[in-house]
Scaffold this motif. Structure first.
Motif, PDB file in Angstrom:
ATOM      1  N   ILE A 109      28.910 -55.305  94.179  1.00 64.64           N
ATOM      2  CA  ILE A 109      29.300 -55.100  95.698  1.00 64.64           C
ATOM      3  C   ILE A 109      28.750 -55.994  96.786  1.00 64.64           C
ATOM      4  O   ILE A 109      29.265 -56.828  97.189  1.00 64.64           O
ATOM      5  CB  ILE A 109      29.241 -53.663  96.248  1.00 64.64           C
ATOM      6  N   VAL A 110      27.235 -56.149  96.607  1.00 66.04           N
ATOM      7  CA  VAL A 110      26.645 -56.993  97.504  1.00 66.04           C
ATOM      8  C   VAL A 110      26.949 -58.290  97.174  1.00 66.04           C
ATOM      9  O   VAL A 110      27.188 -59.177  98.065  1.00 66.04           O
ATOM     10  CB  VAL A 110      25.216 -57.012  97.476  1.00 66.04           C
ATOM     11  N   LYS A 111      27.027 -58.731  95.732  1.00 62.31           N
ATOM     12  CA  LYS A 111      27.452 -60.106  95.522  1.00 62.31           C
ATOM     13  C   LYS A 111      28.873 -60.505  95.917  1.00 62.31           C
ATOM     14  O   LYS A 111      29.102 -61.573  96.332  1.00 62.31           O
ATOM     15  CB  LYS A 111      27.553 -60.261  93.677  1.00 62.31           C
ATOM     16  N   LYS A 112      29.696 -59.540  95.893  1.00 62.81           N
ATOM     17  CA  LYS A 112      31.021 -59.594  96.608  1.00 62.81           C
ATOM     18  C   LYS A 112      31.264 -59.941  97.924  1.00 62.81           C
ATOM     19  O   LYS A 112      31.950 -60.723  98.481  1.00 62.81           O
ATOM     20  CB  LYS A 112      31.841 -58.385  96.287  1.00 62.81           C
ATOM     21  N   LEU A 113      30.132 -59.345  98.563  1.00 62.95           N
ATOM     22  CA  LEU A 113      29.999 -59.648  99.966  1.00 62.95           C
ATOM     23  C   LEU A 113      29.851 -61.204 100.427  1.00 62.95           C
ATOM     24  O   LEU A 113      30.186 -61.567 101.461  1.00 62.95           O
ATOM     25  CB  LEU A 113      28.925 -58.645 100.745  1.00 62.95           C
ATOM     26  N   PHE A 114      29.297 -61.867  99.569  1.00 60.78           N
ATOM     27  CA  PHE A 114      28.959 -63.240  99.543  1.00 60.78           C
ATOM     28  C   PHE A 114      30.187 -63.885  99.649  1.00 60.78           C
ATOM     29  O   PHE A 114      30.248 -65.059 100.001  1.00 60.78           O
ATOM     30  CB  PHE A 114      27.881 -63.754  98.651  1.00 60.78           C
ATOM     31  N   HIS A 144      24.720 -60.099 106.479  1.00 55.78           N
ATOM     32  CA  HIS A 144      23.398 -59.514 107.144  1.00 55.78           C
ATOM     33  C   HIS A 144      23.160 -58.053 106.839  1.00 55.78           C
ATOM     34  O   HIS A 144      24.217 -57.135 107.143  1.00 55.78           O
ATOM     35  CB  HIS A 144      23.781 -59.665 108.817  1.00 55.78           C
ATOM     36  N   PHE A 145      22.218 -57.982 105.989  1.00 57.24           N
ATOM     37  CA  PHE A 145      21.660 -56.569 105.760  1.00 57.24           C
ATOM     38  C   PHE A 145      20.909 -56.003 106.779  1.00 57.24           C
ATOM     39  O   PHE A 145      19.973 -56.643 107.439  1.00 57.24           O
ATOM     40  CB  PHE A 145      20.907 -56.597 104.554  1.00 57.24           C
ATOM     41  N   SER A 146      21.276 -54.880 107.654  1.00 54.88           N
ATOM     42  CA  SER A 146      20.488 -54.086 108.566  1.00 54.88           C
ATOM     43  C   SER A 146      19.434 -53.374 108.284  1.00 54.88           C
ATOM     44  O   SER A 146      18.157 -53.610 108.626  1.00 54.88           O
ATOM     45  CB  SER A 146      21.541 -53.489 109.706  1.00 54.88           C
ATOM     46  N   VAL A 147      19.750 -52.288 107.367  1.00 54.19           N
ATOM     47  CA  VAL A 147      18.728 -51.503 106.857  1.00 54.19           C
ATOM     48  C   VAL A 147      19.488 -50.679 105.887  1.00 54.19           C
ATOM     49  O   VAL A 147      20.507 -50.511 105.740  1.00 54.19           O
ATOM     50  CB  VAL A 147      18.053 -50.705 108.017  1.00 54.19           C
ATOM     51  N   SER A 148      18.441 -49.815 104.925  1.00 47.44           N
ATOM     52  CA  SER A 148      19.116 -48.771 104.379  1.00 47.44           C
ATOM     53  C   SER A 148      18.654 -47.330 105.020  1.00 47.44           C
ATOM     54  O   SER A 148      17.447 -47.482 105.303  1.00 47.44           O
ATOM     55  CB  SER A 148      18.771 -48.801 102.999  1.00 47.44           C
ATOM     56  N   GLU A 206      18.585 -50.822  91.587  1.00 52.06           N
ATOM     57  CA  GLU A 206      18.164 -51.983  91.393  1.00 52.06           C
ATOM     58  C   GLU A 206      17.978 -52.591  92.642  1.00 52.06           C
ATOM     59  O   GLU A 206      18.747 -52.557  93.739  1.00 52.06           O
ATOM     60  CB  GLU A 206      19.296 -52.840  90.711  1.00 52.06           C
ATOM     61  N   THR A 207      16.815 -53.649  92.848  1.00 54.21           N
ATOM     62  CA  THR A 207      16.581 -54.237  94.134  1.00 54.21           C
ATOM     63  C   THR A 207      17.821 -55.285  94.442  1.00 54.21           C
ATOM     64  O   THR A 207      18.534 -55.762  93.471  1.00 54.21           O
ATOM     65  CB  THR A 207      15.299 -55.166  94.249  1.00 54.21           C
ATOM     66  N   ILE A 208      17.976 -55.642  95.683  1.00 53.03           N
ATOM     67  CA  ILE A 208      18.869 -56.510  95.981  1.00 53.03           C
ATOM     68  C   ILE A 208      18.294 -57.782  96.858  1.00 53.03           C
ATOM     69  O   ILE A 208      18.691 -58.625  97.454  1.00 53.03           O
ATOM     70  CB  ILE A 208      20.057 -56.097  97.034  1.00 53.03           C
ATOM     71  N   THR A 209      16.676 -57.700  96.627  1.00 45.67           N
ATOM     72  CA  THR A 209      16.002 -58.607  97.499  1.00 45.67           C
ATOM     73  C   THR A 209      16.052 -59.993  96.832  1.00 45.67           C
ATOM     74  O   THR A 209      15.940 -61.074  97.442  1.00 45.67           O
ATOM     75  CB  THR A 209      14.495 -58.281  97.504  1.00 45.67           C
ATOM     76  N   ASP A 210      16.676 -60.179  95.566  1.00 41.33           N
ATOM     77  CA  ASP A 210      16.852 -61.574  95.123  1.00 41.33           C
ATOM     78  C   ASP A 210      18.082 -62.008  95.711  1.00 41.33           C
ATOM     79  O   ASP A 210      18.023 -63.211  95.823  1.00 41.33           O
ATOM     80  CB  ASP A 210      17.150 -61.162  93.431  1.00 41.33           C
ATOM     81  N   LEU A 211      19.104 -61.238  96.240  1.00 41.82           N
ATOM     82  CA  LEU A 211      20.025 -61.987  97.062  1.00 41.82           C
ATOM     83  C   LEU A 211      20.091 -61.928  98.469  1.00 41.82           C
ATOM     84  O   LEU A 211      20.384 -62.883  98.923  1.00 41.82           O
ATOM     85  CB  LEU A 211      21.549 -60.849  96.593  1.00 41.82           C
ATOM     86  N   ILE A 212      19.348 -60.798  98.886  1.00 40.51           N
ATOM     87  CA  ILE A 212      19.154 -60.803 100.305  1.00 40.51           C
ATOM     88  C   ILE A 212      17.627 -60.695 100.499  1.00 40.51           C
ATOM     89  O   ILE A 212      17.202 -59.343 100.594  1.00 40.51           O
ATOM     90  CB  ILE A 212      20.028 -59.762 101.154  1.00 40.51           C
ATOM     91  N   PRO A 213      16.745 -61.705 100.881  1.00 45.33           N
ATOM     92  CA  PRO A 213      15.222 -61.346 100.858  1.00 45.33           C
ATOM     93  C   PRO A 213      14.816 -60.342 101.980  1.00 45.33           C
ATOM     94  O   PRO A 213      13.925 -59.636 101.948  1.00 45.33           O
ATOM     95  CB  PRO A 213      14.437 -62.923 101.032  1.00 45.33           C
ATOM     96  N   GLY A 214      15.541 -60.425 102.990  1.00 49.61           N
ATOM     97  CA  GLY A 214      15.327 -59.518 104.267  1.00 49.61           C
ATOM     98  C   GLY A 214      15.661 -58.011 103.978  1.00 49.61           C
ATOM     99  O   GLY A 214      15.480 -57.324 104.858  1.00 49.61           O
TER     100      GLY A 214
END
Lengths: 174, 410
Positions: free
Chosen positions: A50-55, A62-66, A108-116
Motif C-alpha cells: 500500500i505504501v508503495k502504491k502511494l508513491f 508524507h508520513f505524519s505518524v503512526s 515490516e518497516t517502511i523506513t526503507d521507503l520513507i526514512p522519516g
C-alpha cells in the motif's frame, strides 16, 4: 487535483488491497470548505504494498505518524499520512489501520521507503513491544532498564508496575 | 602526531540538558577535528506519559492536559485535541469560534517566532537582539493575557468552540499591538536581512536539500525553508483558514532564493510574523457575529461525549509545523486512545543532515535553527576524562567564531 478527486483516486488505487474504505469530510469557516479524511483497513501483509502504491499518487507521500491501540487480543496500528499537500485546500489525511496479534506482533518497516518513519516505528516498538522487521536497532524514548514494560499496553505488560500514585501516598500521610 | 590526533573521532554528548536546547534531548555528536561526522539522538528524558494520563481523564479535563504538553504551543495542542474530539463526535464549531481560534493561534505564532529569533541571535552571541525580540514579545503576551486571563496556559479552548469572545475594546487593543509590531517588523527585517553578523554565521550552515526534507517528512518552517510549500493552514481548511486563503511562504518570497540552510530557516520565522499579523487583522475585520460554543452546558457536553463511539484525527499548523492528534472514543467517560505528534518529533530527523560536516562551533545555531521545543539548564558535557566542554565553553566557541569572522570581514 482537488481533495475530493484525490480521495477517489486513492479509493480506485487501493480497492483490491484494503477494506472498510471510508471518506469523511468536515466543513469549516464561512465558506464551508471541506476537510477530507480517508480511512482504510489493511492486512499487515499488504502494508508495504500500500505504501508503495502511494508513491504512484505522489512522489513523496508524507508520513505524519503512526498511532496504536491495545484492542485486547490484538494491537491496532494506524499509519497517518498527509497526502496531496502543498496545494490550497487539497490535502487528504489518510489513515491506514492494521491489526497485529499480541502473540506474534510483527510488522515490516517502511523506513526503507520513507526514512522519516524511523522515530515513529521505534516508538511503537518501545511502547507496544512490536517487532518491526528491518528497523534499525536502539531505543529513542524509553530507557533500556524498562525492557519488558510496554506503557501503551492495557494488559499485564503495561505501565501499571511503574505507576506511582502520589495522591495515595499523601492520603496515608507517607 | 598532531595530524593523527586531528583524525581521531571524539563523541560529544550534547544534552540531555544544554543551553542550545530548550527541552531535554541527547544529541551525541561524533567529531573528527572540528567537523561533525555523525550524530545520534535519544529522546524521552522527560516523557511524562501525557497520552496515558489523557486516557484516564474525561475529554474536557484533557483539554487542560493537552495545554501542558508545551509551554509555547498551548493553543495549538488543545486546538488539535478539541478538533480531533469534534471530528469523532461530529460537532460543528460555530463560525465565530473558528475565527477566534484562528486569532489565538496566530498570536501564539507571533510570540513563538519572536522567541525563536531571540534564541537564534543568542546562539551566535548577538545578545542585544535576544533582548530586543524578547522585549517585543512581551507585547503579544500582554495581549494574550488580556484576552484569556493568562500569558502561558490560556484555558481558552473548549470542545465545540472557545470559552471567551473578543470584545470591541479588546479588538482595538489587538490592533494597537499590530501597529506596534509593524515597527518591530521593520527593525527586525533590517537586522535579519541586512546585518552581516546573522548571515555570516548562518548562511550555508546546516543545509537540508528539498529532496532530504521530503524524504525525512519534515514540517513547518523547517520544510518551507527547503522550498516545500507545505503549510497546513493553506492545505487543510481547519478553523477559519479556509476563508483566509493562506499561502505557504518560502525564503523565495523574501530573499529571492532558497538554500535550505540555517539562515533560510531563521528568516522563515521573520516573514511568518508578518503573515500572522495580516491574518489577525483579516480575522478581526471578517469575523462573523454569532455564538462561540456548540454547547453551553458542560454537563450536557460531557453527557453527549460519553455516548460517542468513533475516532477523529486533526491537523493544526503549530509554530514549528504540522501537528497531528488522533483520538478514539468508545462510549466511555474517557477516550480509549490519544496520540499526539508534535512537529519537532518529525523535524528531529533533520538533525543528522543539518549537522553533517558542520563545525563544532556551528552546532548550537544549526540545531536551534529547526527551533526544537527544548529547555535549557546548566550542565557540563563530558567527552572523555580529558576533554570537558561546559555549556559556557560551547557557547563561547560559537561566540568566538562570530567575533573572528567579524574581524576577518572588517
Amino acid at each position: 487535483m482537488d481533495a475530493e478527486a484525490f480521495a477517489e483516486r486513492l479509493k480506485e488505487l487501493l480497492k483490491d488491497k484494503v477494506t472498510n474504505f471510508k471518506i469523511s469530510t468536515t466543513e469549516h469557516g464561512k465558506e464551508k470548505r471541506k476537510a477530507y479524511r480517508v480511512w482504510a483497513d489493511v492486512d499487515t501483509l499488504y502494508i508495504k504494498d500500500i505504501v508503495k502504491k502511494l508513491f504512484e499518487l505522489q512522489e513523496y507521500p508524507h508520513f505524519s505518524v503512526s498511532s496504536g491501540y491495545d484492542a485486547g487480543a490484538d494491537i491496532e496500528i494506524l499509519l497517518h499520512f498527509t497526502l496531496n499537500y502543498a496545494k490550497p485546500h487539497a490535502l487528504v489525511v489518510f489513515t491506514l489501520r492494521t491489526r497485529l496479534p499480541k502473540n506474534n506482533p510483527v510488522i515490516e518497516t517502511i523506513t526503507d521507503l520513507i526514512p522519516g518513519a524511523e522515530i515513529s516505528e521505534k516508538e511503537k516498538r518501545e511502547f507496544f513491544g512490536i517487532d518491526v522487521k528491518g528497523l534499525a536497532p536502539g531505543n529513542v524514548f524509553l530507557d533500556e532498564s524498562l525492557a519488558g514494560i510496554y506503557p501503551w499496553r492495557k494488559d499485564e505488560k503495561g505501565a501499571q508496575k511503574i505507576v506511582k500514585n502520589l495522591h495515595e501516598s499523601d492520603k496515608d500521610g507517607k | 602526531m598532531a595530524n593523527e590526533k586531528s583524525k581521531e573521532k571524539v563523541c560529544i554528548p550534547i544534552g540531555p540538558v544544554h543551553p542550545a536546547l530548550k527541552e531535554p534531548i541527547q544529541i551525541e555528536v561524533e567529531i573528527q577535528g572540528e567537523r561533525v561526522v555523525g550524530t545520534n539522538i535519544t529522546l524521552g528524558h522527560v516523557h511524562r506519559g501525557i497520552e496515558w494520563i489523557g486516557t484516564r481523564r474525561n475529554p474536557i479535563q484533557t483539554i487542560y492536559i493537552a495545554e501542558r504538553i508545551c509551554g509555547i504551543c498551548n493553543i495549538c495542542h488543545p486546538l488539535a485535541f478539541c478538533q480531533a474530539i469534534e471530528n469523532a463526535a461530529n460537532i460543528r464549531v460555530p463560525e465565530r469560534a473558528e475565527y477566534l481560534r484562528t486569532i489565538y493561534a496566530e498570536l501564539e505564532r507571533i510570540h513563538s517566532h519572536l522567541l525563536f529569533l531571540g534564541v537564534a541571535a543568542h546562539e551566535i552571541g548577538f545578545d542585544s537582539i535576544l533582548h530586543y525580540t524578547w522585549l517585543a514579545r512581551e507585547k503579544v503576551l500582554d495581549v494574550i493575557e488580556m484576552l484569556t486571563g493568562n500569558r502561558i496556559t490560556k484555558g481558552i479552548l473548549m470542545i465545540g468552540g472557545v470559552r471567551r469572545d473578543i470584545s470591541k475594546e479588546q479588538a482595538s487593543k489587538i490592533r494597537e499591538m499590530l501597529s506596534y509590531y509593524e515597527k518591530v517588523y521593520k527593525k527586525l527585517s533590517k537586522i535579519f536581512l541586512d546585518d552581516i553578523t546573522i548571515k555570516m554565521r548562518t548562511r550555508d550552515i546546516g543545509v537540508v536539500s528539498k529532496k532530504d526534507a521530503l524524504r525525512l517528512c519534515l514540517v513547518g518552517p523547517t520544510a518551507r525553508a527547503s522550498g516545500i510549500k507545505k503549510d497546513t493552514r493553506q492545505d487543510f481548511p481547519y478553523a477559519a483558514y479556509g476563508d483566509l486563503n493562506v499561502r505557504a511562504l518560502t525564503p523565495l518570497d523574501i530573499v529571492g532564493e532558497i538554500r535550505g540552510d540555517s539562515y533560510d530557516r531563521t528568516i522563515m520565522r521573520l516573514i511568518e510574523i508578518k503573515q500572522s499579523m495580516e491574518l489577525i487583522e483579516r480575522c478581526l475585520k471578517e469575523m462573523p457575529e454569532g455564538p462561540i460554543l456548540y454547547e453551553q452546558s458542560l454537563q450536557r457536553l460531557l453527557l453527549n461525549l460519553k455516548s460517542v463511539s468513533g475516532e477523529g484525527v486533526a491537523l493544526v499548523e503549530a509554530p514549528r509545523g504540522e501537528l497531528i492528534h488522533y483520538i478514539r472514543m468508545e462510549k466511555n467517560d474517557f477516550p480509549s486512545a490519544w496520540k499526539v505528534r508534535a512537529p519537532t518529533y518529525a523535524n528531529l530527523h533533520a538533525v543528522g543532515v543539518i549537522l553533517n560536516n558542520c563545525e563544532l562551533a556551528d552546532v548550537p545555531i544549526a540545531v536551534a535553527s529547526i527551533d526544537p521545543c527544548i529547555s535549557c539548564t546548566n550542565r557540563a558535557v563530558i567527552a572523555s576524562e580529558k576533554i570537558v566542554l561546559s555549556q559556557e565553553k560551547l557557547h563561547e566557541l560559537c561566540v568566538e567564531k562570530t567575533r573572528a569572522m567579524k574581524g576577518d570581514s572588517l
